[in-house]
Enzyme design. Structure first.
Site, mmCIF file in Angstrom:
data_model
loop_
_atom_site.group_PDB
_atom_site.id
_atom_site.type_symbol
_atom_site.label_atom_id
_atom_site.label_comp_id
_atom_site.label_asym_id
_atom_site.label_seq_id
_atom_site.Cartn_x
_atom_site.Cartn_y
_atom_site.Cartn_z
ATOM 1 N N ARG A 16 39.085 0.340 36.362
ATOM 2 C CA ARG A 16 39.329 -1.074 36.637
ATOM 3 C C ARG A 16 40.607 -1.596 35.966
ATOM 4 O O ARG A 16 41.060 -2.691 36.248
ATOM 5 C CB ARG A 16 38.108 -1.909 36.192
ATOM 6 C CG ARG A 16 36.934 -1.787 37.142
ATOM 7 C CD ARG A 16 35.659 -2.373 36.555
ATOM 8 N NE ARG A 16 35.016 -1.461 35.606
ATOM 9 C CZ ARG A 16 33.898 -1.749 34.928
ATOM 10 N NH1 ARG A 16 33.330 -2.934 35.058
ATOM 11 N NH2 ARG A 16 33.377 -0.866 34.095
ATOM 12 N N TYR A 370 80.968 -7.208 14.982
ATOM 13 C CA TYR A 370 80.153 -6.024 15.202
ATOM 14 C C TYR A 370 80.401 -5.062 14.037
ATOM 15 O O TYR A 370 81.532 -4.596 13.844
ATOM 16 C CB TYR A 370 80.496 -5.326 16.527
ATOM 17 C CG TYR A 370 79.780 -3.995 16.605
ATOM 18 C CD1 TYR A 370 78.384 -3.957 16.641
ATOM 19 C CD2 TYR A 370 80.467 -2.785 16.568
ATOM 20 C CE1 TYR A 370 77.696 -2.750 16.641
ATOM 21 C CE2 TYR A 370 79.777 -1.570 16.575
ATOM 22 C CZ TYR A 370 78.399 -1.571 16.606
ATOM 23 O OH TYR A 370 77.711 -0.382 16.591
HETATM 24 C C1 UD1 Z 1 28.116 0.152 29.636
HETATM 25 C C2 UD1 Z 1 26.587 0.076 29.683
HETATM 26 C C3 UD1 Z 1 26.159 -1.341 29.977
HETATM 27 C C4 UD1 Z 1 26.737 -2.283 28.953
HETATM 28 C C5 UD1 Z 1 28.247 -2.118 28.840
HETATM 29 C C6 UD1 Z 1 28.762 -2.886 27.628
HETATM 30 C C7 UD1 Z 1 25.878 2.265 30.512
HETATM 31 C C8 UD1 Z 1 25.324 3.053 31.663
HETATM 32 N N1 UD1 Z 1 26.096 0.969 30.709
HETATM 33 O O1 UD1 Z 1 28.599 -0.160 30.926
HETATM 34 O O2 UD1 Z 1 24.729 -1.437 29.965
HETATM 35 O O3 UD1 Z 1 26.408 -3.613 29.271
HETATM 36 O O4 UD1 Z 1 28.611 -0.734 28.634
HETATM 37 O O5 UD1 Z 1 30.163 -2.763 27.472
HETATM 38 O O6 UD1 Z 1 26.064 2.824 29.437
HETATM 39 N N2 UD1 Z 1 32.162 6.878 28.787
HETATM 40 C C9 UD1 Z 1 32.268 8.210 28.501
HETATM 41 N N3 UD1 Z 1 31.792 9.121 29.411
HETATM 42 C C10 UD1 Z 1 31.199 8.751 30.553
HETATM 43 C C11 UD1 Z 1 31.085 7.371 30.845
HETATM 44 C C12 UD1 Z 1 31.581 6.462 29.947
HETATM 45 O O7 UD1 Z 1 32.802 8.580 27.453
HETATM 46 O O8 UD1 Z 1 30.785 9.644 31.292
HETATM 47 C C13 UD1 Z 1 32.698 5.900 27.819
HETATM 48 C C14 UD1 Z 1 33.821 5.073 28.419
HETATM 49 O O9 UD1 Z 1 35.080 5.690 28.186
HETATM 50 C C15 UD1 Z 1 33.710 3.763 27.642
HETATM 51 C C16 UD1 Z 1 32.216 3.678 27.317
HETATM 52 O O10 UD1 Z 1 31.704 4.988 27.479
HETATM 53 O O11 UD1 Z 1 34.451 3.786 26.443
HETATM 54 C C17 UD1 Z 1 31.486 2.715 28.252
HETATM 55 O O12 UD1 Z 1 31.655 3.157 29.591
HETATM 56 P P1 UD1 Z 1 31.915 2.149 30.782
HETATM 57 O O13 UD1 Z 1 32.087 2.947 32.009
HETATM 58 O O14 UD1 Z 1 32.937 1.152 30.418
HETATM 59 O O15 UD1 Z 1 30.468 1.448 30.860
HETATM 60 P P2 UD1 Z 1 30.114 0.027 31.438
HETATM 61 O O16 UD1 Z 1 30.092 0.087 32.917
HETATM 62 O O17 UD1 Z 1 30.978 -0.983 30.799
HETATM 63 CA CA CA Z 2 32.786 -0.950 29.467
#
Ligand code: UD1
Ligand code: CA
Length: 463
Positions: A16, A370
């Site tokens: 995003r 300069y």
């Molecule tokens: C996540 C939570 C959501 C919460 C929100 C808060 C889950 C399924 N959902 O959603 O409930 O409200 O955070 O900010 O956890 N990441 C990994 N590996 C992966 C997926 C993600 O390392 O396979 C890391 C991302 O880099 C990031 C963090 O985990 O730093 C959160 O992932 P993101 O995809 O932003 O989760 P949200 O959709 O925001």
């Molecule tokens: Ca997030």
């Protein structure tokens, strides 16, 4: 309190953000957002955190360096799957009786006191999982916190999996949790990816905890900004704005005056001494350090500079990688480029550009010059419009002006060249040879006066 290990999830790209750069390396207030999360981790645990890396792992590891150890998640199959990648590292460190604090690499504004409160609540409640939550007017894409009729935590439902009733819940998952170590991995091995995103969700572990003795607990954060997750450029700007607000408030407490705090940009690492006054439109970047009782005039822009005490920067001073010692006065509209070192009580005036130039105590270059690749001695006076001709089209050469020398206005010093101690260079000279100490160097053409010329011209024109 039990031993605490910290895990930071940072493997996702962050689609995003619409960027080629992984989300956690985007900068707010002059530092990548993961830096703030690393600082937090070090404030709550003795041991280095484990960062789960995947996308652009070399870049992420390059930035975090020895502030962390790393677990690799090759495919981003969800936050639960990400935590699983750290299992063997954590087992090596001992899981039994350990609390695991999980942070998101994209949530940089949490305060250490909030994490301490979360860890304490986890301990007090004897919970298997404790989650940080917040109430939002617009819960958007955050996971919804579903509570039992008795108020206890039941489960977390991702927005994409939620029905209309669940979407209406205003309490959401901040993405920060404490888990009992043994329970966490036992539960994660039992999670499934049977959901809207086909991912292994870490929040599912909270629901599993809720069904067991010990159960799940929650701490509601007062100020939702603490749990703001950076998912878009707009979120990044919100984080930047909050970091700046905190920084300026902190500097005011430390004795710094701001004439117009809302108009200044100050990076997180900047340090400023008490009784310094910062005018409107100032931009301070990098690891800039400013002493006490300085005045930083309107529109000044400093990047990685060091200023001593009582330095005055007049309006529009631009400087990068420069050192300015006590009692110096710079500007208005001066440009100090990298490698400029200005000793005590030096004066650099309007429209003067410097680069790799060292000015001795009390030296002056007050107007339109300069000065590059130069050593300027103590008490030297550089007249208006003086230019060090440091570049011959191929290489740069050095100009040395010894202590006490006086360079007349509009002179060119063709480097390499040395002006001896206490010598004078006559105004308008082009100096190509060294000048011995205590001499006068002159190179301009002799002057001829033609008397009566103007009068004769006037009389001719009138005819
Ligand atoms: C996540 C939570 C959501 C919460 C929100 C808060 C889950 C399924 N959902 O959603 O409930 O409200 O955070 O900010 O956890 N990441 C990994 N590996 C992966 C997926 C993600 O390392 O396979 C890391 C991302 O880099 C990031 C963090 O985990 O730093 C959160 O992932 P993101 O995809 O932003 O989760 P949200 O959709 O925001
Ligand atoms: Ca997030």
């Amino acid at each position: 309190m039990p031993r605490t290990e910290v895990l930071i999830l940072a493997a996702g790209l962050g689609t995003r953000m619409k960027s080629d750069l992984i989300k956690v390396l985007h900068e707010a207030a002059g530092c990548p957002i993961i830096d703030y999360v690393l600082d937090l981790a070090h404030q709550v645990s003795e041991t280095d955190p484990i960062v789960v890396v995947g996308h652009q792992r070399d870049k992420v590891q390059g930035r975090c360096g020895n502030r962390a150890v790393y677990a690799v998640q090759d495919q981003q199959l969800g936050t639960g799957h990400a935590v699983l990648q750290a299992e063997s590292l954590l087992r090596e460190r001992e899981l039994e009786g350990t609390s695991i604090l999980v942070l998101s690499g994209d949530v940089p504004l949490t305060r250490p006191e909030t994490l301490h409160a979360l860890l304490e609540a986890h301990e007090r409640e004897g919970a298997l999982a404790t989650v940080l939550t917040m109430k939002l007017d617009d819960p958007a894409m955050y996971g919804r916190i579903v509570r039992n009729p008795d108020g206890g935590i039941s489960k977390i439902v991702e927005a994409k999996d939620a029905d209309a009733g669940t979407l209406a819940i205003d309490e959401v998952n901040a993405g920060i949790y404490v888990f009992d170590g043994e329970f966490l991995f036992d539960a994660l091995h039992r999670t499934s990816s049977d959901n809207a995103q086909g991912e292994y969700y870490l929040p599912d572990v909270v629901a599993m905890a809720a069904e067991q003795p010990g159960g799940a607990a929650a701490v509601v954060v007062d100020d939702p900004i603490e749990a703001l997750g950076v998912n878009s450029r707009e979120d990044l700007w919100r984080v930047e704005r909050e970091l700046r607000r905190r920084k300026i408030a902190e500097l005011m407490v430390a004795g710094v005056t701001f004439r117009d705090p809302e108009s200044v940009i100050i990076d997180h690492p900047v340090r400023i001494g008490p009784d310094t006054i910062i005018y409107n439109g100032v931009c301070l970047e990098g690891a800039t350090t400013i002493g006490r009782q300085c005045t930083i005039g309107p529109g000044s822009h400093l990047e990685s500079c060091v200023l001593g005490d009582r330095v005055t920067l007049k309006a529009g001073t631009v400087a990068s990688e420069a050192t300015i010692e006590a009692d110096a006065t710079i500007g208005p509209y001066a440009h100090l480029r990298p490698g400029t070192v200005v000793a005590e009580s030096v004066k650099i005036g309007n429209f003067v550009e410097t680069k790799k130039a060292i000015f001795g105590k009390g030296a002056k270059a007050s107007h339109l010059s300069y000065i590059g690749d130069a050593e300027v001695g103590e008490g030297v006076n550089i007249g208006a419009g003086t230019i060090t001709c440091n570049y011959d089209g191929k290489s740069k050469h050095k100009t040395i002006i010894e202590d006490g020398a006086f360079i007349g206005s509009d002179s060119q010093l063709v480097a390499p060249v040395r002006i001896g101690q206490n010598s004078y260079v006559g105004a308008g000279s082009t100096i190509t040879k060294d000048v011995p100490p205590d001499s006068l160097a002159l190179s301009r053409a002799g002057q001829r006066n033609i008397e009566g010329w103007a009068k004769r011209k006037r009389e001719e024109d009138d005819q």
